[in-house]
Each structure stands twice: as C-alpha cells, then as structure tokens.
Write an enzyme that holds these catalytic residues in place. Structure first.
Site, PDB file in Angstrom:
ATOM      1  NE  ARG A   9     -23.951  11.204  14.377  1.00 30.74           N
ATOM      2  CZ  ARG A   9     -24.965  10.459  13.987  1.00 30.74           C
ATOM      3  NH1 ARG A   9     -25.972  10.255  14.800  1.00 30.74           N
ATOM      4  NH2 ARG A   9     -24.999   9.913  12.796  1.00 30.74           N
ATOM      5  CB  CYS A  10     -25.247  19.266  13.767  1.00 26.39           C
ATOM      6  SG  CYS A  10     -25.924  20.696  12.902  1.00 26.39           S
ATOM      7  CB  SER A  11     -22.139  20.122   8.883  1.00 26.83           C
ATOM      8  OG  SER A  11     -23.366  20.564   8.328  1.00 26.83           O
TER       9      SER A  11
END
Length: 125
Positions: A9-11
């Site tokens: 979920r972390c870019s």
C-alpha cells in the site's frame, strides 16, 4: 539474495521493489505487516543500517505510536517491543542484502545495495 520488507500500500515501497526488479535482482518480498519481524530481526537490521537507535527506523507519526503512549524519549526496549508487536511502526521499505541494509526513502537508495552481481540468483551482494 535481496529481501525487501514491503508494504504494497506504500508508494515508496512499490517504487523500491520495481527498481530492484528492473535491475534484475533476485528479490524476496516479505510483507512485514503480515509476517512481522521478531525483536531480534529488528535489532539485526538496525545494526545493518548502522543506526545507534531504533528511532531511525521508527514511524513515529503513526497513529499507533501515539495510541501506545510512546514518545521520542521512550526507552529503546519499549520501542523494540512496540515495533515487533505493531510492525506498522517500522519504516518502509527496508531492503536487506547480505549483511547490509538500507531504508528505501527515497526509493533510489536501494541502488546502494546493487552491485555488478545483483542480477544473479542466490548471489549475496
């Protein structure tokens, strides 16, 4: 072999993983929120990162940090227990290759672990 403590979920984590894959690195993805590292693993990675304190790999802005009553002055053992119990508190992504590690912020920092042998399966770099 390179291992990334990854949060999809972390870019920044996704970007770091893409950079590793594009470099042809043999990457093991560890979804650390689901497969939480032990306190011993966290300490080992802290040492690989060359950090004197866990604070350098702690996400103190997380809601969980405040909910647990942690502060910038919390003792290291309390931080370690919190990170092992609530892996959301661990900075991401962390990339480990052999006895070296980097925090992939910015994602391009993962390049520090890539050497001329990085693309060969099973090769520690």
């Amino acid at each position: 072999m390179i291992t990334i403590w990854h949060n999809p979920r972390c870019s920044k984590s996704r970007q770091a993983l893409t950079l590793l894959e594009q470099a042809g690195a043999d990457v093991t993805v560890r979804r650390y929120l689901e497969d939480a590292p032990s306190a011993a693993e966290i300490e080992a990675v802290r040492d690989m990162l060359g950090l004197a304190s866990l604070r350098g790999m702690l996400r103190s802005g997380e809601k969980t940090f405040r909910e647990l009553g942690l502060t910038s002055d919390s003792p290291e053992p309390d931080l370690l227990t919190a990170m092992a119990t609530h892996p959301i508190l661990i900075e991401r992504p962390i990339v480990v290759a052999g006895d070296r590690a980097v925090i992939g912020r910015p994602p391009e920092k993962v390049g520090d672990l890539l050497g001329p042998e990085a693309g060969r399966a099973g090769t520690a770099v």
